[in-house]
Enzyme design. Structure first.
Site, mmCIF file in Angstrom:
data_model
loop_
_atom_site.group_PDB
_atom_site.id
_atom_site.type_symbol
_atom_site.label_atom_id
_atom_site.label_comp_id
_atom_site.label_asym_id
_atom_site.label_seq_id
_atom_site.Cartn_x
_atom_site.Cartn_y
_atom_site.Cartn_z
ATOM 1 N N HIS A 46 0.842 -1.188 0.000
ATOM 2 C CA HIS A 46 0.000 0.000 0.000
ATOM 3 C C HIS A 46 0.883 1.246 0.000
ATOM 4 O O HIS A 46 2.064 1.200 0.373
ATOM 5 C CB HIS A 46 -0.898 0.011 1.229
ATOM 6 N N GLU A 48 1.015 3.743 1.963
ATOM 7 C CA GLU A 48 1.573 4.055 3.280
ATOM 8 C C GLU A 48 2.815 3.214 3.572
ATOM 9 O O GLU A 48 3.813 3.727 4.087
ATOM 10 C CB GLU A 48 0.528 3.804 4.385
ATOM 11 N N CYS A 76 -6.164 1.407 6.044
ATOM 12 C CA CYS A 76 -6.714 0.132 6.515
ATOM 13 C C CYS A 76 -6.039 -0.249 7.845
ATOM 14 O O CYS A 76 -5.137 0.429 8.316
ATOM 15 C CB CYS A 76 -6.477 -0.947 5.468
ATOM 16 N N CYS A 79 -2.158 -0.732 7.568
ATOM 17 C CA CYS A 79 -1.418 0.526 7.475
ATOM 18 C C CYS A 79 -1.480 1.311 8.775
ATOM 19 O O CYS A 79 -0.498 1.958 9.160
ATOM 20 C CB CYS A 79 -1.924 1.344 6.302
#
Length: 144
Positions: A46, A48, A76, A79
């Site tokens: 992701h 992040e 999420c 993260c």
């Protein structure tokens, strides 16, 4: 947040879900990230995670105290935990994620008592720009 949206545009051009992220230290951009799940064949890449790993490499430290992270979509659970483990001070996000957003949408993760670090957070920054980018991306996927 504009720099994070620029990273989201970059992700879309690479056929990745358009989420972008930047990390700042002392009001200067330290690192950037965009989704790379498709290109790296990994469910954990992701935006992040990409930005956190880059910032850690730059600072040569697995902790990022006094930093702020800007993300175009509400993080999420995975993260959020990475943000806590990195000891990031502040989170700013654009659009809410009603299916997996762990900050305010499906959970209030940062309010959990078991966490050993507190993250300041707020959302809604340039929300319409981020939402439109995501809607446009998924509309093209449905028309293929």
């Amino acid at each position: 947040m504009l720099a994070a949206i620029e990273q989201a545009h970059h992700a879309a051009l690479c056929d990745e879900v358009p989420v972008g992220c930047i990390i700042t230290l002392d009001d200067e951009v330290l690192s950037v990230g965009s989704n790379k799940c498709v290109s790296k064949n990994s469910p954990i890449r992701h935006a992040e995670i990409e930005a956190i790993e880059s910032a850690c490499a730059i600072l040569k430290n697995y902790r990022l105290p006094d930093t702020s992270i800007y993300v175009t979509l509400e993080p999420c659970h995975m993260c959020c935990m990475a943000i806590v483990n990195a000891r990031i001070k502040n989170l700013y996000f654009s659009a809410k994620e009603p299916k997996t957003g762990a900050v305010v949408s499906v959970d209030n993760f940062f309010e959990k008592n078991f966490l050993n670090h507190r993250v300041n957070y707020s959302g809604g920054y340039l929300e319409s720009e981020s939402s439109e980018l995501l809607k446009d991306f998924f509309a093209t996927k449905r028309n293929i």
